[in-house]
Design a protein around this motif. Structure first.
Motif, PDB file in Angstrom:
ATOM      1  N   SER A 156      -9.359   5.896 -13.133  1.00  9.83           N
ATOM      2  CA  SER A 156     -10.057   4.684 -12.674  1.00  9.83           C
ATOM      3  C   SER A 156      -9.098   3.622 -12.170  1.00  9.83           C
ATOM      4  CB  SER A 156     -10.911   4.112 -13.816  1.00  9.83           C
ATOM      5  OG  SER A 156     -10.088   3.806 -14.931  1.00  9.83           O
ATOM      6  N   SER A 157      -7.771   3.892 -12.286  1.00 10.04           N
ATOM      7  CA  SER A 157      -6.790   2.907 -11.830  1.00 10.04           C
ATOM      8  C   SER A 157      -6.746   2.929 -10.312  1.00 10.04           C
ATOM      9  CB  SER A 157      -5.409   3.252 -12.405  1.00 10.04           C
ATOM     10  OG  SER A 157      -4.452   2.334 -11.959  1.00 10.04           O
ATOM     11  N   PHE A 158      -7.235   1.872  -9.716  1.00 12.62           N
ATOM     12  CA  PHE A 158      -7.421   1.830  -8.270  1.00 12.62           C
ATOM     13  C   PHE A 158      -6.632   0.711  -7.618  1.00 12.62           C
ATOM     14  CE2 PHE A 158     -10.074   0.661  -4.534  1.00 12.62           C
ATOM     15  CZ  PHE A 158      -9.992   1.866  -3.856  1.00 12.62           C
ATOM     16  N   GLY A 159      -6.317  -0.344  -8.371  1.00 13.85           N
ATOM     17  CA  GLY A 159      -5.766  -1.559  -7.786  1.00 13.85           C
ATOM     18  C   GLY A 159      -4.399  -1.398  -7.175  1.00 13.85           C
ATOM     19  N   LEU A 160      -3.462  -0.717  -7.883  1.00 11.97           N
ATOM     20  CA  LEU A 160      -2.116  -0.563  -7.351  1.00 11.97           C
ATOM     21  C   LEU A 160      -2.121   0.216  -6.033  1.00 11.97           C
ATOM     22  CD1 LEU A 160      -0.115   0.198 -10.626  1.00 11.97           C
ATOM     23  CD2 LEU A 160      -0.146  -1.932  -9.309  1.00 11.97           C
ATOM     24  N   GLY A 161      -2.928   1.271  -5.978  1.00  9.15           N
ATOM     25  CA  GLY A 161      -3.021   2.041  -4.733  1.00  9.15           C
ATOM     26  C   GLY A 161      -3.593   1.226  -3.599  1.00  9.15           C
ATOM     27  N   VAL A 162      -4.569   0.387  -3.909  1.00  9.08           N
ATOM     28  CA  VAL A 162      -5.167  -0.470  -2.882  1.00  9.08           C
ATOM     29  C   VAL A 162      -4.139  -1.444  -2.337  1.00  9.08           C
ATOM     30  CG1 VAL A 162      -6.836  -2.312  -2.479  1.00  9.08           C
ATOM     31  CG2 VAL A 162      -7.532  -0.250  -3.703  1.00  9.08           C
ATOM     32  N   MET A 163      -3.358  -2.065  -3.230  1.00  8.09           N
ATOM     33  CA  MET A 163      -2.344  -3.017  -2.773  1.00  8.09           C
ATOM     34  C   MET A 163      -1.298  -2.326  -1.897  1.00  8.09           C
ATOM     35  SD  MET A 163      -1.699  -5.652  -5.962  1.00  8.09           S
ATOM     36  CE  MET A 163      -1.570  -4.433  -7.278  1.00  8.09           C
ATOM     37  N   ARG A 164      -0.863  -1.155  -2.313  1.00  9.62           N
ATOM     38  CA  ARG A 164       0.132  -0.417  -1.518  1.00  9.62           C
ATOM     39  C   ARG A 164      -0.452  -0.020  -0.158  1.00  9.62           C
ATOM     40  NH1 ARG A 164       1.470   2.531  -5.107  1.00  9.62           N
ATOM     41  NH2 ARG A 164       3.532   1.694  -5.613  1.00  9.62           N
ATOM     42  N   ASP A 165      -1.694   0.463  -0.140  1.00 11.45           N
ATOM     43  CA  ASP A 165      -2.321   0.854   1.133  1.00 11.45           C
ATOM     44  C   ASP A 165      -2.465  -0.335   2.074  1.00 11.45           C
ATOM     45  OD1 ASP A 165      -2.482   3.424   0.263  1.00 11.45           O
ATOM     46  OD2 ASP A 165      -4.590   3.305  -0.349  1.00 11.45           O
ATOM     47  N   ARG A 166      -2.825  -1.467   1.524  1.00  8.87           N
ATOM     48  CA  ARG A 166      -2.985  -2.660   2.358  1.00  8.87           C
ATOM     49  C   ARG A 166      -1.659  -3.049   3.014  1.00  8.87           C
ATOM     50  NH1 ARG A 166      -7.468  -5.689   2.358  1.00  8.87           N
ATOM     51  NH2 ARG A 166      -9.098  -5.318   0.795  1.00  8.87           N
ATOM     52  N   ALA A 167      -0.580  -3.019   2.247  1.00  7.71           N
ATOM     53  CA  ALA A 167       0.721  -3.381   2.813  1.00  7.71           C
ATOM     54  C   ALA A 167       1.177  -2.358   3.851  1.00  7.71           C
ATOM     55  CB  ALA A 167       1.746  -3.515   1.692  1.00  7.71           C
ATOM     56  N   GLN A 168       1.055  -1.085   3.535  1.00 10.28           N
ATOM     57  CA  GLN A 168       1.519  -0.053   4.464  1.00 10.28           C
ATOM     58  C   GLN A 168       0.661   0.020   5.713  1.00 10.28           C
ATOM     59  OE1 GLN A 168       1.587   3.508   2.062  1.00 10.28           O
ATOM     60  NE2 GLN A 168       3.508   2.924   1.029  1.00 10.28           N
ATOM     61  N   ARG A 169      -0.565  -0.394   5.614  1.00  8.32           N
ATOM     62  CA  ARG A 169      -1.449  -0.393   6.785  1.00  8.32           C
ATOM     63  C   ARG A 169      -0.918  -1.299   7.888  1.00  8.32           C
ATOM     64  NH1 ARG A 169      -6.183  -3.568   7.417  1.00  8.32           N
ATOM     65  NH2 ARG A 169      -7.572  -2.770   9.046  1.00  8.32           N
ATOM     66  N   LEU A 170      -0.165  -2.345   7.508  1.00  8.28           N
ATOM     67  CA  LEU A 170       0.451  -3.258   8.470  1.00  8.28           C
ATOM     68  C   LEU A 170       1.957  -3.006   8.571  1.00  8.28           C
ATOM     69  CD1 LEU A 170      -1.414  -6.622   7.720  1.00  8.28           C
ATOM     70  CD2 LEU A 170      -1.941  -4.877   9.416  1.00  8.28           C
ATOM     71  N   THR A 171       2.375  -1.761   8.314  1.00  7.19           N
ATOM     72  CA  THR A 171       3.783  -1.340   8.367  1.00  7.19           C
ATOM     73  C   THR A 171       4.649  -2.165   7.426  1.00  7.19           C
ATOM     74  OG1 THR A 171       4.416  -2.772  10.227  1.00  7.19           O
ATOM     75  CG2 THR A 171       3.484  -0.608  10.768  1.00  7.19           C
ATOM     76  N   GLY A 172       4.074  -2.610   6.314  1.00  6.20           N
ATOM     77  CA  GLY A 172       4.831  -3.356   5.321  1.00  6.20           C
ATOM     78  C   GLY A 172       5.231  -2.467   4.164  1.00  6.20           C
ATOM     79  N   THR A 173       5.817  -3.085   3.142  1.00  7.44           N
ATOM     80  CA  THR A 173       6.247  -2.349   1.949  1.00  7.44           C
ATOM     81  C   THR A 173       5.666  -3.001   0.706  1.00  7.44           C
ATOM     82  OG1 THR A 173       8.268  -3.690   1.762  1.00  7.44           O
ATOM     83  CG2 THR A 173       8.409  -1.631   3.036  1.00  7.44           C
ATOM     84  N   PHE A 174       5.493  -2.183  -0.324  1.00  4.02           N
ATOM     85  CA  PHE A 174       4.975  -2.683  -1.592  1.00  4.02           C
ATOM     86  C   PHE A 174       5.833  -2.096  -2.714  1.00  4.02           C
ATOM     87  CE2 PHE A 174       2.363  -2.199  -5.389  1.00  4.02           C
ATOM     88  CZ  PHE A 174       1.868  -3.492  -5.531  1.00  4.02           C
TER      89      PHE A 174
END
Length: 404
Positions: free
Chosen positions: A362-380
């Motif tokens: 059920s741990s979803f938050g860390l993956g969401v944050m990483r996906d959001r950053a990488q979606r804009l070619t960023g890093t997390f």
């Protein structure tokens, strides 16, 4: 306007009729010149008539009954043309048809043998008949005329072969082009299907992130405020918490509408990223009773709406995780504006955890944050250890406001 197929069929009919036309023309000219050049006896004239009739019947059988050029049909017609030319030299007019279908009747070197035979018949007719000749000039002219006829026929045959090769190459090119176009159309359809699937998948992921980062958190806050109000004996505190729960519910409703319409987060509608984060940290501090600070490093600049929305959502998720799991006493949020990137840091002094340990499904938050950053070619990045708190950092290119 006739089609290409009809045009080709017309040519085939004309080429089939041409030998009969030449035979008739040669017959008329020969009959008109019999007193001067043709056979002088009645028997030879009858023989000529029989040969003309036999030639017509032979050609009709092989061209219209058999239906296509054949070596036997060609040889028989050539022998008849040679006999006619011997009887009357002007029948070499008809013998010319041997050049017409030699390449269709034979293969390999036999084509050139057929061309040579026709050339010899043509030369015989052009010199006035077969040897022996009364004049030495006729004897000398026969090989010369044979070479001329064979040379011209060879030249035209090779040119025709060249045209056929070019035509075949063009036809092959057209076929390859049609195959390439068909393959391109198939790939285009495949790409469109993949694009639709990708669009559906991206939209599902976007809605999942939006629901998790906004609506779910707001509803969790509503539940927390109502539970706290239920256990409180202070009427003023109860009213305050119910009012806060009502405000969170309205916020969840607004965010639900914005998520469906893919609009800018409400917090950024009338505020810049720094102001929105400052408001977020202040509200979170009041809701959870934890000391929280917000610091801006560098000169704040207006960023692209996607960049600001992404950083805001990451901050919301990070603070939500602190409230759920950290049991922290202090939280610090820092927004750093660099020349080429903007960096968001969220740190707490809570219980921390082992990042390498297996996480719950059920741990979803860390993956969401990483996906959001990488979606804009960023890093997390995530740093944490049991008992040492947690620090998350998101770095995204500082795209200016306007088209990205």
């Amino acid at each position: 306007m006739t089609s290409a197929v009809e045009h080709e069929q017309l040519w085939e009919r004309n080429l089939k009729a041409l030998p009969f036309v030449l035979l008739a023309l040669a017959t008329v000219i020969s009959v008109a010149t019999i007193p001067e050049m043709g056979p002088r006896t009645l028997g030879m004239r009858v023989t000529l008539g029989v040969l003309v009739a036999a030639t017509a019947v032979w050609m009709w059988r092989w061209m219209y009954v058999y239906g296509r050029p054949h070596p036997v049909g060609y040889v028989g017609r050539t022998l008849l043309a040679a006999a006619l030319t011997i009887v009357h030299p002007l029948f070499c007019i008809f013998a010319w048809v041997g050049f017409l279908d030699a390449f269709e009747s034979f293969r390999g070197r036999w084509r050139w043998v057929a061309m040579a035979a026709t050339s010899l018949i043509m030369a015989t007719g052009q010199t006035g008949g077969p040897p022996p000749y009364d004049s030495p000039w006729q004897s000398a002219a026969l090989p010369v005329l044979f070479v001329v006829n064979f040379g011209l026929a060879t030249l035209m045959a090779r040119y025709s072969m060249h045209l056929d090769a070019v035509s075949q190459e063009r036809a092959d090119t057209i076929v390859r082009l049609e195959h390439a176009l068909a393959e391109n159309a198939r790939l285009q359809e495949q790409l469109l299907a993949q694009s639709r699937e990708s669009g559906v998948r991206d939209e599902r992921e976007r809605l999942a992130r939006e629901i998790h980062d906004t609506i779910a958190q707001s509803l969790a806050g509503v539940v927390a405020q109502l539970q706290a109000a239920e256990g409180s004996a202070d009427a003023q505190d109860v009213r305050r918490r119910v009012a806060r729960a009502t405000e969170m519910a309205r916020t969840a409703l607004v965010e639900a509408r914005r998520s469906v319409q893919d609009l800018t987060p409400a917090e950024l509608a009338d505020a810049c990223l720094a102001d929105a984060l400052s408001t977020l940290v202040a509200s979170w501090r009041v809701d959870h009773g934890v000391e929280a600070s917000f610091v801006v490093v560098g000169d704040p600049t207006a960023l692209h709406s996607e960049v600001e929305a992404t950083l805001l959502r990451i901050a919301q998720e990070a603070l939500a995780n602190v409230a759920k799991h950290a049991s922290a006493r202090r939280v610090g949020v820092t927004l750093t504006f660099d020349e080429s990137e903007v960096i968001l840091d969220v740190r707490d002094d809570g219980s921390g955890f082992d990042p390498a340990a297996p996480r719950r499904s059920s741990s979803f938050g860390l993956g969401v944050m990483r996906d959001r950053a990488q979606r804009l070619t960023g890093t997390f990045t995530l740093e944490s250890a049991p008992g040492s708190g947690t620090a998350v950092s998101a770095s995204i290119p500082a795209l200016p406001r306007g088209p990205a």
